[in-house]
Structure formats: C-alpha cells, structure tokens
Scaffold this motif. Sequence first.
Motif, PDB file in Angstrom:
ATOM      1  N   TYR A 174       0.826  -1.210   0.000  1.00 17.15           N
ATOM      2  CA  TYR A 174       0.000   0.000   0.000  1.00 17.15           C
ATOM      3  C   TYR A 174       0.859   1.259   0.000  1.00 17.15           C
ATOM      4  O   TYR A 174       0.524   2.250  -0.652  1.00 17.15           O
ATOM      5  N   ASN A 180       2.338   1.645  -3.577  1.00 13.13           N
ATOM      6  CA  ASN A 180       1.345   1.896  -4.619  1.00 13.13           C
ATOM      7  C   ASN A 180       0.261   2.877  -4.197  1.00 13.13           C
ATOM      8  O   ASN A 180      -0.825   2.883  -4.770  1.00 13.13           O
ATOM      9  N   ALA A 181       0.532   3.736  -3.235  1.00 11.80           N
ATOM     10  CA  ALA A 181      -0.485   4.655  -2.702  1.00 11.80           C
ATOM     11  C   ALA A 181      -0.925   5.690  -3.728  1.00 11.80           C
ATOM     12  O   ALA A 181      -2.097   6.060  -3.791  1.00 11.80           O
ATOM     13  N   GLY A 182      -0.038   6.150  -4.560  1.00 12.86           N
ATOM     14  CA  GLY A 182      -0.386   7.198  -5.515  1.00 12.86           C
ATOM     15  C   GLY A 182      -1.098   6.702  -6.745  1.00 12.86           C
ATOM     16  O   GLY A 182      -1.579   7.492  -7.557  1.00 12.86           O
ATOM     17  N   ASP A 183      -1.221   5.398  -6.925  1.00 14.04           N
ATOM     18  CA  ASP A 183      -1.807   4.856  -8.151  1.00 14.04           C
ATOM     19  C   ASP A 183      -3.325   4.768  -8.103  1.00 14.04           C
ATOM     20  O   ASP A 183      -3.963   4.427  -9.100  1.00 14.04           O
ATOM     21  N   GLY A 184      -3.939   5.013  -6.982  1.00 20.18           N
ATOM     22  CA  GLY A 184      -5.404   4.952  -6.869  1.00 20.18           C
ATOM     23  C   GLY A 184      -5.908   3.513  -6.906  1.00 20.18           C
ATOM     24  O   GLY A 184      -5.428   2.651  -6.179  1.00 20.18           O
ATOM     25  N   GLU A 185      -6.888   3.260  -7.773  1.00 17.14           N
ATOM     26  CA  GLU A 185      -7.500   1.925  -7.865  1.00 17.14           C
ATOM     27  C   GLU A 185      -6.527   0.872  -8.380  1.00 17.14           C
ATOM     28  O   GLU A 185      -6.579  -0.277  -7.964  1.00 17.14           O
ATOM     29  N   THR A 186      -5.642   1.225  -9.283  1.00 14.81           N
ATOM     30  CA  THR A 186      -4.691   0.236  -9.793  1.00 14.81           C
ATOM     31  C   THR A 186      -3.721  -0.192  -8.697  1.00 14.81           C
ATOM     32  O   THR A 186      -3.252  -1.327  -8.687  1.00 14.81           O
ATOM     33  N   GLY A 187      -3.413   0.724  -7.773  1.00 13.25           N
ATOM     34  CA  GLY A 187      -2.551   0.370  -6.645  1.00 13.25           C
ATOM     35  C   GLY A 187      -3.204  -0.652  -5.744  1.00 13.25           C
ATOM     36  O   GLY A 187      -2.558  -1.574  -5.243  1.00 13.25           O
ATOM     37  N   LYS A 188      -4.518  -0.515  -5.530  1.00 17.96           N
ATOM     38  CA  LYS A 188      -5.247  -1.488  -4.714  1.00 17.96           C
ATOM     39  C   LYS A 188      -5.288  -2.847  -5.398  1.00 17.96           C
ATOM     40  O   LYS A 188      -5.176  -3.889  -4.754  1.00 17.96           O
ATOM     41  N   LYS A 189      -5.456  -2.833  -6.719  1.00 16.64           N
ATOM     42  CA  LYS A 189      -5.491  -4.103  -7.460  1.00 16.64           C
ATOM     43  C   LYS A 189      -4.143  -4.805  -7.407  1.00 16.64           C
ATOM     44  O   LYS A 189      -4.083  -6.037  -7.380  1.00 16.64           O
TER      45      LYS A 189
END
Length: 103
Positions: free
Chosen positions: A25, A28-37
């Motif tokens: 997390y 990948n925090a700045g990636d939005g939804e793709t970071g969560k995926k």
Amino acid sequence: MASGFGLNGGPSRCYSFWQEVLGCYVVNAGDGETGKKKCMPALEDYYECLHHKKEALRTMKMQVAYRKAETSHARENTPKAEQIRSLGLLGKEEEDSASLTKT
C-alpha cells in the motif's frame, strides 16, 4: 489487525503477511484503484493466513475424494459369505447342543 503480538510475546503468525500488505500500500499509494489491485494478492495471502479458508476447502475436497475412492473399490481381502460358511462355524448349532447333552 490485533496488537501484532503472538501468544508467546513475539510477533503473530500473520504479522509478516500484514507487513507485506502495508508495504504494498505504501509503494502503490499514488496509483489509486490500480494500486489497490496490485495489492490484492498480498491481501489474499494475509486473509488466508488469518482464516485458512482455502486450506480448509482443499482439505475437505481431499477427504471427499478419499471417501469416494474408498467406497468405489471393494476391499480386496474381505471374505465372502460362502467362504465364511465353509469354515464350519455356521449351521453347527445342532451338533453343539448334541455334544453338550452327551456329557
């Protein structure tokens, strides 16, 4: 997550998985939804460590397959009824009672 401490005072059994989730997390925090995926596999591993649902399902499937295989194959060494009768143990009640009355 609970305190993060195990029963014996050390880290809990799933603490390393939780650290992986947090690290994912953070990266990948700045990636939005793709970071969560991107973090879903790590999160699934953490949930599996907590609840063991996949392992329990796999174990249940293996038990069902074992029972099915066990019932589909007849036992190889079980005696048949004719073999049991040929031992001379069944149908001898008259002889037993006659030998008891003789003495």
